[in-house]
Design an enzyme around this catalytic site. Sequence first.
Site, PDB file in Angstrom:
ATOM      1  CG  ASP A 170      17.690   1.059  51.586  1.00 14.87           C
ATOM      2  OD1 ASP A 170      17.668   0.169  52.291  1.00 14.87           O
ATOM      3  OD2 ASP A 170      18.084   2.165  52.268  1.00 14.87           O
ATOM      4  NE  ARG A 205       1.169 -21.374  61.663  1.00 14.91           N
ATOM      5  CZ  ARG A 205       1.937 -21.807  62.445  1.00 14.91           C
ATOM      6  NH1 ARG A 205       3.107 -22.251  62.432  1.00 14.91           N
ATOM      7  NH2 ARG A 205       1.371 -22.338  63.560  1.00 14.91           N
ATOM      8  CG  ASN A 536      28.835 -16.457  31.871  1.00 11.79           C
ATOM      9  OD1 ASN A 536      27.870 -16.399  30.830  1.00 11.79           O
ATOM     10  ND2 ASN A 536      29.644 -15.597  32.032  1.00 11.79           N
ATOM     11  CD  GLU A 634      35.787 -28.774  34.367  1.00 15.59           C
ATOM     12  OE1 GLU A 634      35.750 -29.850  34.988  1.00 15.59           O
ATOM     13  OE2 GLU A 634      34.896 -28.155  33.459  1.00 15.59           O
TER      14      GLU A 634
END
Length: 788
Positions: A170, A205, A536, A634
């Site tokens: 929550d 819808r 990053n 890498e």
Amino acid sequence: AAPAMDHQPKFFENLSGTGKAIGVLTSGGDAQGMNAAVRAVVRMGIYVKAKVYFVYEGYQGMVDGGDNIVEVSWESVSSILQVGGTVIGSARCKSFRTREGRLQAAYNLVQRGITNLCVIGGDGSLTGANLFREEWSGLLEELAQKGKIDEEAVKKYAYLNIVGMVGSIDNDFCGTDMTIGTDSALHRIIEVVDAIMTTAQSHQRTFVLEVMGRHCGYLALVSALACGADWVFIPEYPPEEGWEDSMCVKLSENRARKKRLNIIIVAEGAIDCHNKPITSEKVKDLVVQRLGFDTRVTILGHVQRGGTPSAFDRILASRMGVEAVLALLEATPATPACVVSLSGNQSVRLPLMECVQMTQEVQKAMDEGRFVEAVRLRGRSFENNLNTYKLLSHKKPDAELPKTNFNVAVLNVGAPAAGMNAAVRAAVRVGITEGHKMFAVIDGFEGFARGKIKEISWGDVGGWTGQGGSILGTKRTLPAKYLEKIADQMRTNNINALMVIGGFEAYLGLLELSAAREKYDEFCVPMVMVPATVSNNVPGSDFSIGADTALNTITDTCDRIKQSASGTKRRVFIIETMGGYCGYLANMGALAAGADAAYIFEEQFDIRELQANVEHLTEKMKTSIQRGLVLRNENCNENYTTDFIYQLYSEEGKGVFDCRKNVLGHMQQGGAPSPFDRNFGTKISAKAMQWISKKLKETYRKGKVFANTDDSVCLLGMRRRNLVFQPVAELKIETDFIHRIPKEQWWLKLRPLMKILAKYKTSYDVSDSGQLEHVAVPRPKEAETGAI
């Protein structure tokens, strides 16, 4: 509070757990990531030579004793990192609420010498733990009087130390940015919403989705933000009187704009301003009666609690678990029971009862109808989510929009990263709201030079949050060779500001454009960059858009590979990740997947290290865990290639284990963006756009915009706990341009965690942790400081 410089750094090797016993339990509702926390507590405890006990079935097991409290070993927590829920069980326990029950529990703990408890649960479980701690000495006295324990034991076990971790989907606990399980629950919700959107689109819808969260609207709010829902109902911010009309107007307006579907999200605790519940059925009936739209209700229910934990939750829980053991080792009778939690990307310790009191304050404010205050007490992050949602979901009629006559261009630069489209959407919509004309540039700086630029409207970016890759198109090309042509395009289209969403090339691009200001007046305009790259590796920001999605891809793949290795027995996998020279994905992926080693460029390694890893794996194959996982960035070393390491391991492991290799490649750049990337991209981009508006006002003189100072070319990044605008010129000194990485990277501090959890001897600087902070009560108007 940062420790003063004159203090000696504190290393965890100097903290010993010898002679201490730690009990770990999960209580209350389950949450994904609890197992990662349990694993970290067990392994860190054993690592510092303490005894660690599982308490099965929460407090019920503590009261029942017997086989419910057992000492565990390193291998006991193997392979649970990727499992949702809690493997040690959780139960609601009535007897622990009675003094009689707690007396029995105290007896069971003293029998095993356990005086340190690590409780993983919600606010109820933590409050119970605190009461237990306060009563402890009285309980022991009573046991001694009844002759159940001797006076010696009363003296020896005089104090109970308690550290809590909040495990709850929550995210309703004050003092912690994210509780364990929240991010995974958002993953489940977003997967469902993405799936429902395609069917709703087909049939025109309206879908009403009910999400969990008890009395807290966090899950509803963030998922609404992450999928661009038309309307959201949350308990902290009930709709105004007459909401029925305004909602129906909004839905029919959207349909009139050719939008084929509507999504309405309802938190299970949603209420109106008279504190009456608003149910998903009620909302559906309203839409059907008033508008006659084909409407369906989907109640997500316990799906949200299930499934494998996300990479974020695994890393969060692992960091918290290690921090919890440190807190127990340092606890004295005088320290209050504390909660370990995360603020920004820093671990913090907070007094448990302060957090609980503040959490109860929110509920009280809601019950008394003080909703503005309830939102404020939920914290900066919640308030920012709400403000951003309000900004992006409702388009004002054109007549009400201000007219600034400024033109702002948005472009993507570098490799694709999931979440770029969410950032473009937020920029366009905030720009339009602020009164600017927004332009989209196709295919980065190269497209800009070729004049691929067009005006983009509010509706054009509808439904973009959930799309992976880059819809505008992105190129790695730098602007230097096109300066003349780009300047022409800026002049022709009268562009007064630039917003660049991208990776390291975007940063280099802005440096080039600002250097060209002397020659071209067209570049004397405000420019801002929002970091978006899976690697990053952008200086000035701890996180970049796309890295979380890539990390989840790596983690999911590693889970599958681990399963394959466990089935074959005695197999080691070598997995190559992306990231250029930046080891973020390899290092964090290793932490989230429970790898044995991660080779990265930032931490040089030699043949001795490789040999030590092989020996470590050879030892591991003698235990019941007969598999290994090694990640390699890498570009970590030009000679120790993935093939080299694979061949070395194959040769050295002959007869003990066999080897396989796997290069993950471009799948790391694809996929639907994770909830974090959608949310981060949306918020950081909205903030960048507001900065542009401010700068445009400041630099508008005599009928034109003229900005040529360093502070008019900025990068907006997340630094520790805040979002900060930093001039790109000032970031130069922080950058290693040859390897395209920042010179200092915060996540390297987490490097030892991975080694500890994989049973390597290591040094770990814990100077940052240990200060007990206090819960900051948010003052009005503080939300602008830019929490995420």
